[in-house]
Design an enzyme around this catalytic site. Structure first.
Site, PDB file in Angstrom:
ATOM      1  N   ARG A 141       0.945  -1.056   0.005  1.00 56.81           N
ATOM      2  CA  ARG A 141      -0.072  -0.013  -0.042  1.00 56.81           C
ATOM      3  C   ARG A 141       0.868   1.367  -0.036  1.00 56.81           C
ATOM      4  O   ARG A 141       0.582   2.376   0.550  1.00 56.81           O
ATOM      5  CB  ARG A 141      -0.961   0.011   1.034  1.00 56.81           C
ATOM      6  CG  ARG A 141      -2.065  -0.898   1.220  1.00 56.81           C
ATOM      7  CD  ARG A 141      -3.251  -0.444   0.354  1.00 56.81           C
ATOM      8  NE  ARG A 141      -3.946  -1.515   0.095  1.00 56.81           N
ATOM      9  CZ  ARG A 141      -5.096  -2.008   0.776  1.00 56.81           C
ATOM     10  NH1 ARG A 141      -5.595  -1.145   1.770  1.00 56.81           N
ATOM     11  NH2 ARG A 141      -6.063  -2.986   0.404  1.00 56.81           N
ATOM     12  N   ARG A 155      -3.480   6.784   0.961  1.00 58.50           N
ATOM     13  CA  ARG A 155      -4.095   7.985   1.549  1.00 58.50           C
ATOM     14  C   ARG A 155      -3.173   8.738   2.508  1.00 58.50           C
ATOM     15  O   ARG A 155      -3.257   9.740   2.906  1.00 58.50           O
ATOM     16  CB  ARG A 155      -5.188   7.489   2.199  1.00 58.50           C
ATOM     17  CG  ARG A 155      -6.271   7.317   1.406  1.00 58.50           C
ATOM     18  CD  ARG A 155      -7.571   6.482   1.856  1.00 58.50           C
ATOM     19  NE  ARG A 155      -7.195   5.020   2.232  1.00 58.50           N
ATOM     20  CZ  ARG A 155      -8.111   4.087   2.755  1.00 58.50           C
ATOM     21  NH1 ARG A 155      -9.246   4.527   2.905  1.00 58.50           N
ATOM     22  NH2 ARG A 155      -7.602   2.959   2.897  1.00 58.50           N
ATOM     23  N   ARG A 191      -6.109  11.050  -6.427  1.00 59.71           N
ATOM     24  CA  ARG A 191      -7.696  10.293  -6.160  1.00 59.71           C
ATOM     25  C   ARG A 191      -8.753  11.491  -6.484  1.00 59.71           C
ATOM     26  O   ARG A 191      -9.596  11.113  -6.965  1.00 59.71           O
ATOM     27  CB  ARG A 191      -7.562   9.612  -4.825  1.00 59.71           C
ATOM     28  CG  ARG A 191      -8.861   8.654  -4.937  1.00 59.71           C
ATOM     29  CD  ARG A 191      -8.791   7.752  -3.684  1.00 59.71           C
ATOM     30  NE  ARG A 191      -9.516   8.820  -2.631  1.00 59.71           N
ATOM     31  CZ  ARG A 191      -9.792   8.641  -1.473  1.00 59.71           C
ATOM     32  NH1 ARG A 191     -10.248   7.114  -1.222  1.00 59.71           N
ATOM     33  NH2 ARG A 191     -10.244   9.387  -0.425  1.00 59.71           N
ATOM     34  N   ASP A 194      -6.491  -3.087  -7.794  1.00 63.58           N
ATOM     35  CA  ASP A 194      -6.937  -3.621  -6.657  1.00 63.58           C
ATOM     36  C   ASP A 194      -7.451  -5.095  -6.885  1.00 63.58           C
ATOM     37  O   ASP A 194      -7.465  -5.565  -7.956  1.00 63.58           O
ATOM     38  CB  ASP A 194      -8.487  -3.101  -6.228  1.00 63.58           C
ATOM     39  CG  ASP A 194      -8.720  -3.448  -4.651  1.00 63.58           C
ATOM     40  OD1 ASP A 194      -7.969  -2.889  -3.813  1.00 63.58           O
ATOM     41  OD2 ASP A 194      -9.473  -4.387  -4.606  1.00 63.58           O
ATOM     42  N   TYR A 219     -14.626 -12.493  -0.633  1.00 62.76           N
ATOM     43  CA  TYR A 219     -15.447 -11.179  -1.109  1.00 62.76           C
ATOM     44  C   TYR A 219     -16.469 -11.554  -2.228  1.00 62.76           C
ATOM     45  O   TYR A 219     -17.386 -10.966  -1.924  1.00 62.76           O
ATOM     46  CB  TYR A 219     -14.304 -10.116  -1.634  1.00 62.76           C
ATOM     47  CG  TYR A 219     -13.542  -9.455  -0.666  1.00 62.76           C
ATOM     48  CD1 TYR A 219     -14.050  -8.596  -0.042  1.00 62.76           C
ATOM     49  CD2 TYR A 219     -12.120 -10.189  -0.746  1.00 62.76           C
ATOM     50  CE1 TYR A 219     -12.960  -7.725   0.878  1.00 62.76           C
ATOM     51  CE2 TYR A 219     -11.238  -9.703   0.595  1.00 62.76           C
ATOM     52  CZ  TYR A 219     -11.870  -8.434   1.125  1.00 62.76           C
ATOM     53  OH  TYR A 219     -10.759  -8.060   2.077  1.00 62.76           O
TER      54      TYR A 219
END
Ligand code: CP3
Length: 343
Positions: free
Chosen positions: A23, A27, A36, A73, A150
């Site tokens: 990552r 952010r 973004r 992703d 998921y």
């Protein structure tokens, strides 16, 4: 072969380990948040090759990591297979669920994913052109079990209960779904390699909830199938496997799957992993991501401990899981300086 990451993956013990961070585009970086916002949202960013390449390059420019990981992703693949996917702000991913054989049968075939994923391959092509000569480009996908959790549950959950329930109640459907994802993952990663990825990594973030024979059947075997198929198509391709929180399952994982490197989370100590996992080859990890938030002498001490513990064999320095949004870029700099001063 000069790139440090490729040398470590080939089994070389280097004076100081090469570094990248899960990552690393994210952010905690103001420049990521700005790009973004320019893209509109997270998925638009993933499917915009110029902007996805830009955020991949941001941590390379700022920190000089030895590897860049494609910005995308693991849930883009289910979307390419036909699942609906969206991100709830502040909560995480949501998908339409699959719990029946009819649902599995309605998925697109493995070789029909490429139109949808074409922007991802374009991002890889841009990166292969633009990365500094010494930086390794890593492509990735989710491992079948993690992706299936998921697709079955429709969201992340701490215990993956929905996927375990389907496995118990309707094993044929569960196995068919794992097989579909396995086949599609081979196609997806193979195209990333053709586009210029030099290494690929399989993220099995929820491997830790598979126990006993389930771990063998749904963490080891799908990884082994994917790795064998990729190596047949791309001889010499280095592959990193991350069966997160596998614990004792890390032992022998590289041999059982054919992976060139096993990535370790921080629930195992580096001393234990050096003795039981690094004996089989390269390992990656495993500083606790929390140090990127708290910093200070504890960060320096634990970074030195990880470097020291793995210093007698091939090692790629990384965190034990992704860096979190509340982390400080200054702590990342301190970690890198500590690793590079450790030789
Ligand atoms: O490591 C990198 O910098 C490469 C890009 C990357 C992302 N996700 C970007 C991302 C990679 C390799 C992933 C893998 C991924 N995605 C995993 C496996 C690794 C792991 O963390 O266990 C999983 C389980 C996912 C699914 C996913 N994507 C979740 C559960 C979330 C929400 C959690 C969160 O941090 O918000 C995402 C979103 C996501 N993927 C973000 C990023 C940078 C944050 C999205 C944002 O900018 O709002």
């Amino acid at each position: 072969m000069t790139k440090l990451i490729l040398r470590a993956l080939a089994g070389e013990t280097l004076p100081t380990p090469p570094i990248w961070m899960m990552r690393q585009a994210g952010r905690y970086l103001p420049e990521y948040r700005a790009t973004r916002a320019e893209a509109g949202d997270f998925l638009k960013l993933c499917y915009n090759p110029d902007l996805a390449a830009e955020v991949t390059l941001q941590p390379i420019r700022r920190f000089g990591f030895d590897a860049a990981i494609l910005f995308a992703d693991i849930l883009l693949l289910p979307q390419a297979l036909g699942a609906d996917l969206w991100f709830e702000t502040g909560e995480g991913p949501r998908l339409s669920t699959i719990t029946t054989m009819a649902g599995v049968d309605a998925l697109k075939p493995a070789d029909a994913i490429h139109d949808h994923l074409a922007p991802v391959y374009e991002t890889v092509r841009i990166l292969a052109r633009e990365l500094p000569a010494e930086t390794t480009l890593i492509g990735f996908a989710g491992a079948p079990w993690t992706v299936a959790t998921y697709m079955i549950g429709g969201r992340g959950s701490p215990d993956q209960a929905a996927a375990h329930a389907l496995k118990a109640a309707d094993r044929a459907t569960f196995v068919a779904l794992i097989d579909r994802i396995t086949d599609a993952t081979v196609e997806y990663l193979s195209m990333q390699v053709q586009a210029g990825a030099e290494v690929v990594k399989l993220f099995d973030s929820w491997a830790g909830s598979l126990k006993g024979q389930d771990f063998t059947d749904f963490a080891v075997k799908p990884a082994a199938r994917i790795i064998a198929a990729l190596k047949a198509r791309h001889p010499g391709l280095p592959i990193i496997a991350f069966p997160r929180e596998a614990g004792d399952g890390y032992v022998g994982f590289a041999k059982a799957t054919g992976a060139d490197c096993v990535a370790l989370d921080n629930s195992v100590t580096p001393e234990w992993a050096a003795e039981h996992v690094q004996v089989d080859g390269c390992v990656q990890g495993n500083l606790a991501p929390g140090h990127m938030v708290t910093g200070g002498q504890a960060l320096v001490d634990e970074t030195q401990r990880v470097v020291q513990a793995f210093s007698k064999g091939p090692h790629i320095f990384n965190l034990g899981h992704g860096i979190t949004p509340d982390a400080s870029p200054d702590n990342v700099t301190l970690m890198i300086e500590t690793v590079r001063a450790s030789g």
